[in-house]
Design a protein around this motif. Structure first.
Motif: not given
Length: 686
Positions: A2-5, A11-12, A16-22
């Motif tokens: 399940x995507x975190x979004x 939101x976007x 994006x910030x969470x993606x930097x933490x993988x």
């Protein structure tokens, strides 16, 4: 997954910030564990505070003022009736001064330190409680603090975790029968404990990673990595490879020509390799052998088995110097057998490179030795049957994969022999190399004398130089002087090789001294090495490029300058350049005082041990698996929760659990691998 979004409030920008933490999925967040915990569950009296406490207090501001000094600060005198502390803010703004005025009631959390006049909390977290029933503000569990970035505050993580536990189903992939057998908590219970620990939980046990909840997650992660490699091992058995089966005439001819006999260990290891090479499935074998144990001759015998069957062999090395050494050794052994070999590195001229490529493509060259240049696009093999990778930990995973794929023809893959002189402790081998069969050369050739090692401060440099004079002039021996930098650095106080050469030439005017480092041209490097081998040079000053592949039996003294900068395995490799015959040899570790405790421990280990496996285990203890394996490269063992040192006691159980899971629950295996290993699955195929 399940995507975190899909969660409320993500939101976007936050995604994006969470993606930097993988963190991309709900599951990623579940395994993004807290760094530490804060206790907001009980209020402590100011009278009971001690320096170093991280604590929650409640009281009223008695006075507030801006104090000028070396650093301007905003000070609030704060009391709860049992005592007084100071709240100190170095960074503050007008609205904060308006908010934190005399009479304001606060609840504060922070670390207690000793101030000028009384105890202080510097930049505490705080909340105004004037209009709120403060009893309702207490947390029910310890507050987790997550690894984050400057763009994300902790409340975002707390909100995400609350939503996951309220709405999401957390999937358990380890069946109850296996959990019971190995005494593992259910996954949901373990995650609940780690994300929402009860106030009575021992923070010390959590910090040390010894709680059963942490053990459960470490077990699952290591199990997933083990299963991914185990699956690759099974898969490789379904792949085709050429059966390299022949009469072995070339091998017999070489053995008859060699001026030495193979040790029992070498014979045993070659028998294992020869059996693999006759198979119709690709060999994937790791050959471990200490410095000077004779891996190269085993590699030569393996190569001859492939060549006699009509196939080419590629030998890949991490440095030009080592590839040159192999070229000399293999030429000496194979030219009398009329076997053509060629050499390819990045430093070849355009014309020479074209000629070399033609020999490889046409099949004229049976043995090809080279660096990473071997797997460049324009290198095409006629019939590659065996790949030998030397000093495997120096290569990125993609590089080894590229070379293997080059040799695949019509669904058939070349055999692989992976060699290392850096012994891999059992704990690492069970996890990082579970897809490989392992062979160990565990004895040195007869006549080797252990190297005597001394640890000497740089203040006794003159004595060391006098020792070189004696060894080279009076005893007719040769010496190495190893430096850790090529040229002077302003930030590091280490002698540079070029400067050292000039100093030694002045101090030892009667000796011939050569210099070798990674930046001189290949031809010049080879000339210097040939002069040293021919005894035209007494002393060779070098950087750590001579760590592997240099064999000069007459060299009996090595000085390693600033050894405190190097890892144990590297020091052991360097020391292995001397003591390559019956001569008593010496290694001097010339350090720059004062030494840190870790450096003292490292140098003492080298002085007291000459067993590479003991040294490798100690290196693992000091530096950790990432450094030892070279795992900073993508696709190698990249652990999120587990720690190989801390959790090594789990490994035997993990191997057993892996077999049970693979046999009885294959679909669960795949899910576990995807949860923890993700894209890394195919890397193990190299």
């Amino acid at each position: 997954m399940t995507p975190i979004t899909t969660l409320h409030g993500i939101g976007t920008r936050i995604a994006e910030q969470l993606a930097k933490l993988d963190i991309h999925t709900v599951e990623d967040m579940l395994f993004h564990l807290p760094l530490r915990y804060e206790d907001h569950t009980q209020v402590k009296s100011i009278a009971d505070l001690k320096v170093g406490d991280n604590t929650l207090i409640e009281g009223t501001i008695q006075a507030a003022e801006v104090k000028m000094g070396k650093r301007r600060s905003f000070l609030c005198t704060f009391s709860d009736g049992t005592g007084t502390v100071m709240l100190r803010f170095f960074h503050f703004y007008p609205a904060q001064r308006q908010q934190l005025k005399q009479g304001t009631r606060l609840r504060c959390f922070g670390k207690v330190s000793q101030g000028y006049q009384c105890l202080e909390l510097v930049h505490p977290q705080y909340e105004c409680t004037n209009d709120i029933n403060s009893a309702t503000l207490l947390e029910e569990h310890l507050t987790p603090i997550y690894p984050s970035s400057s763009q994300l505050n902790q409340s975002i993580f707390h909100s995400i975790i609350d939503q996951i536990f309220e709405k999401q189903e957390i999937v358990e992939y380890i069946p109850a029968s296996i959990r019971d057998k190995f005494n593992l908590l259910p996954l949901l219970d373990a995650l609940n404990i780690l994300h929402r620990p009860q106030p009575n939980l021992s923070l010390k046990i959590l910090r040390e990673g010894k709680h059963p909840a942490q053990r459960r997650l470490a077990f699952e992660e290591l199990l997933a990595h083990h299963l991914s490699l185990y699956a690759l091992k099974i898969r490789s058995r379904t792949r085709n490879a050429p059966s390299l089966d022949n009469a072995g005439q070339l091998i017999q001819t070489l053995l008859a020509q060699l001026p030495f006999k193979l040790t029992n260990a070498q014979q045993q290891v070659y028998t294992e390799i020869a059996t693999d090479l006759r198979s119709t499935h690709p060999m994937q074998r790791l050959l471990q052998g200490d410095v000077g144990s004779g891996k190269t001759v085993v590699a030569a015998l393996s190569a001859l088995q492939a060549i006699e069957s009509g196939y080419q062999v590629a030998v890949m090395t991490p440095t030009e110097l080592l590839s040159e050494q192999h070229k000399r050794t293999f030429t000496q052994w194979l030219e009398p057998l009329e076997i053509k070999l060629t050499w390819i590195t990045g430093s070849l001229t355009k014309k020479k490179r074209e000629q070399t490529l033609e020999k490889i493509t046409s099949g004229e060259a049976a043995l090809i030795i080279g660096t990473h240049a071997l797997f460049q696009k324009d290198v095409e093999f006629a019939k590659l049957g065996l790949v030998i990778v030397d000093e495997q930990h120096r290569f990125g995973v993609h590089q080894r994969l590229a070379l293997r794929n080059k040799g695949s023809q019509e669904g058939s893959y070349p055999h692989q022999l992976i060699m290392t002189a850096t012994p891999i402790p059992r704990t690492l081998a069970m996890t990082a190399y579970a897809d490989l069969e392992t062979s160990v050369i565990d004895e040195l050739p007869p006549g080797r004398t252990p190297v005597s090692t001394a640890i000497i401060p740089n203040t006794r440099r003159d004595e060391v130089i006098a020792r070189i004079q004696h060894v080279c002039q009076n005893e007719g021996r040769q010496a190495y002087w190893v430096c850790t930098l090529i040229e002077e650095s302003e930030t590091l106080q280490f002698q540079a090789a070029s400067d050292t050469t000039e100093q030694l030439k002045k101090a030892l005017p009667h000796l011939n001294i050569g210099l070798i480092h990674g930046r001189i041209k290949s031809k010049e490097k080879e000339e210097v090495m040939e002069q040293f081998k021919a005894k035209e040079l007494h002393l060779l000053v070098a950087t750590t490029v001579i760590e592997v592949g240099v064999d000069v039996p007459n060299a009996s003294l090595m000085i390693i300058e600033n050894p405190e900068r190097l890892g144990l395995a590297q020091l052991h490799q360097l020391r292995g350049r001397v003591g390559r015959g019956a001569l008593q040899s010496y290694c001097v570790l010339l350090y720059q005082p004062p030494l840190s405790e870790i450096a003292k421990s490292r140098l003492t280990t080298i002085r007291e041990n000459d067993d590479g496996f003991v040294i490798a285990q100690r290196d693992l203890d000091i530096r950790g698996p990432g450094e030892v394996l070279g795992t900073r490269q993508k696709g190698t063992l990249n652990l999120r929760v587990a720690d190989l040192q801390r959790d090594k006691a789990l490994l035997t159980d993990i191997v057993e659990a892996g077999k049970l899971l693979f046999k009885d629950y294959p679909e669960q295996c795949q899910s576990l691998i995807q949860r923890w290993v993700k894209e890394g699955l195919h890397y193990g195929e190299v």
